[in-house]
Design a protein around this motif. Structure first.
Motif, PDB file in Angstrom:
ATOM      1  N   UNK A  43      10.491  -2.898  52.240  1.00  0.00           N
ATOM      2  CA  UNK A  43       9.316  -2.022  52.184  1.00  0.00           C
ATOM      3  C   UNK A  43       8.961  -1.496  53.572  1.00  0.00           C
ATOM      4  N   UNK A  44       9.059  -2.333  54.594  1.00  0.00           N
ATOM      5  CA  UNK A  44       8.763  -1.896  55.961  1.00  0.00           C
ATOM      6  C   UNK A  44       9.729  -0.808  56.425  1.00  0.00           C
ATOM      7  N   UNK A  45      11.013  -1.030  56.171  1.00  0.00           N
ATOM      8  CA  UNK A  45      12.007  -0.037  56.588  1.00  0.00           C
ATOM      9  C   UNK A  45      11.829   1.246  55.784  1.00  0.00           C
ATOM     10  N   UNK A  46      11.513   1.119  54.510  1.00  0.00           N
ATOM     11  CA  UNK A  46      11.250   2.298  53.685  1.00  0.00           C
ATOM     12  C   UNK A  46      10.048   3.077  54.215  1.00  0.00           C
ATOM     13  N   UNK A  47       8.986   2.380  54.541  1.00  0.00           N
ATOM     14  CA  UNK A  47       7.790   3.047  55.071  1.00  0.00           C
ATOM     15  C   UNK A  47       8.128   3.782  56.357  1.00  0.00           C
ATOM     16  N   UNK A  48       8.911   3.155  57.238  1.00  0.00           N
ATOM     17  CA  UNK A  48       9.276   3.834  58.485  1.00  0.00           C
ATOM     18  C   UNK A  48      10.041   5.125  58.206  1.00  0.00           C
ATOM     19  N   UNK A  49      11.076   5.047  57.376  1.00  0.00           N
ATOM     20  CA  UNK A  49      11.897   6.238  57.147  1.00  0.00           C
ATOM     21  C   UNK A  49      11.132   7.320  56.394  1.00  0.00           C
ATOM     22  N   UNK A  50      10.234   6.942  55.506  1.00  0.00           N
ATOM     23  CA  UNK A  50       9.412   7.952  54.828  1.00  0.00           C
ATOM     24  C   UNK A  50       8.471   8.615  55.824  1.00  0.00           C
ATOM     25  N   UNK A  51       7.922   7.826  56.742  1.00  0.00           N
ATOM     26  CA  UNK A  51       7.051   8.399  57.782  1.00  0.00           C
ATOM     27  C   UNK A  51       7.834   9.316  58.715  1.00  0.00           C
ATOM     28  N   UNK A  52       9.036   8.881  59.119  1.00  0.00           N
ATOM     29  CA  UNK A  52       9.812   9.618  60.107  1.00  0.00           C
ATOM     30  C   UNK A  52      10.527  10.824  59.504  1.00  0.00           C
ATOM     31  N   UNK A  53      11.067  10.673  58.319  1.00  0.00           N
ATOM     32  CA  UNK A  53      11.863  11.733  57.684  1.00  0.00           C
ATOM     33  C   UNK A  53      11.427  11.949  56.238  1.00  0.00           C
ATOM     34  N   UNK A  54      10.215  12.455  56.027  1.00  0.00           N
ATOM     35  CA  UNK A  54       9.743  12.603  54.639  1.00  0.00           C
ATOM     36  C   UNK A  54      10.553  13.609  53.829  1.00  0.00           C
ATOM     37  N   UNK A  55      11.265  14.506  54.494  1.00  0.00           N
ATOM     38  CA  UNK A  55      12.091  15.479  53.791  1.00  0.00           C
ATOM     39  C   UNK A  55      13.423  14.898  53.326  1.00  0.00           C
ATOM     40  N   UNK A  56      13.808  13.727  53.839  1.00  0.00           N
ATOM     41  CA  UNK A  56      15.086  13.102  53.466  1.00  0.00           C
ATOM     42  C   UNK A  56      14.919  11.831  52.657  1.00  0.00           C
ATOM     43  N   UNK A  57      13.915  11.034  52.970  1.00  0.00           N
ATOM     44  CA  UNK A  57      13.698   9.757  52.289  1.00  0.00           C
ATOM     45  C   UNK A  57      12.367   9.851  51.552  1.00  0.00           C
ATOM     46  N   UNK A  58      12.410   9.599  50.263  1.00  0.00           N
ATOM     47  CA  UNK A  58      11.187   9.722  49.471  1.00  0.00           C
ATOM     48  C   UNK A  58      11.176   8.761  48.299  1.00  0.00           C
ATOM     49  N   UNK A  59      10.589   9.232  47.214  1.00  0.00           N
ATOM     50  CA  UNK A  59      10.388   8.367  46.062  1.00  0.00           C
ATOM     51  C   UNK A  59      11.697   8.058  45.332  1.00  0.00           C
ATOM     52  N   UNK A  60      12.653   8.952  45.341  1.00  0.00           N
ATOM     53  CA  UNK A  60      13.949   8.675  44.729  1.00  0.00           C
ATOM     54  C   UNK A  60      14.675   7.559  45.452  1.00  0.00           C
ATOM     55  N   UNK A  61      14.653   7.630  46.777  1.00  0.00           N
ATOM     56  CA  UNK A  61      15.267   6.563  47.578  1.00  0.00           C
ATOM     57  C   UNK A  61      14.560   5.239  47.328  1.00  0.00           C
TER      58      UNK A  61
END
Length: 165
Positions: A43-61
């Motif tokens: 969850x922490x790594x997911x939150x980071x990548x969603x914050x940093x790259x919201x156009x690449x990592x999102x709800x599907x990921x």
């Protein structure tokens, strides 16, 4: 020269590798005394990548990661998927605001997000009959909030080193 550094914008493999490390960290055996305080690495790594790259990592990921986490942990299929998808949605909605906060305030928000994740997961487990009576399930919120500033710096360093955009 680093091969990934020559092609800016790539880095899907690096992102997947960080999620793989998070999945491994979530499964490392710990003594029972500190098992309850294990940070929610995925969850922490997911939150980071969603914050940093919201156009690449999102709800599907998030949904795919949650299904993978369900399979690895042996929990009811879909519990982690739903809770991580909701966390990714909230992070997507707040990502501009979260980026502007200082690290301490980000840690507090991460504690809230991980707390939502834990509450959702615990609530869904209650429907399936796999729940306990104690509030110890909220300890990962505190551990995740404490670890967040260092994890943020490490993941940001990885993102900058490999020029992931």
């Amino acid at each position: 020269m680093n091969p990934a550094a020559t092609s800016p914008g790539s880095g899907g493999f690096i992102i997947m590798a960080t999620f793989l490390v998070g999945l491994m960290l979530s499964q490392i055996p710990l003594p029972y005394v500190i098992e309850w305080g294990r940070p929610e690495w995925v969850a922490l790594i997911l939150i980071y990548w969603v914050m940093a790259l919201p156009h690449r990592i999102g709800m599907g990921s998030a949904f795919f990661l949650g299904l993978l986490l369900d399979v690895i942990k042996g929990s009811v299929l879909g519990l982690n998927a739903l809770s991580l998808t909701i966390i990714a949605f909230v992070t997507l909605v707040l990502h501009r605001r979260l980026r502007m906060y200082p690290r301490i305030q980000q840690s507090m928000m991460i504690m809230v997000l991980i707390g939502i994740n834990q509450l959702l997961f615990h609530w869904m487990q209650a429907f399936t009959g796999y729940t306990g009576d104690s509030l110890m399930f909220l300890l990962p919120c505190l551990a995740s909030g404490i670890i967040w500033p260092w994890l943020f710096v490490v993941l940001r360093g990885i993102r900058r080193f490999f020029r992931i955009r």
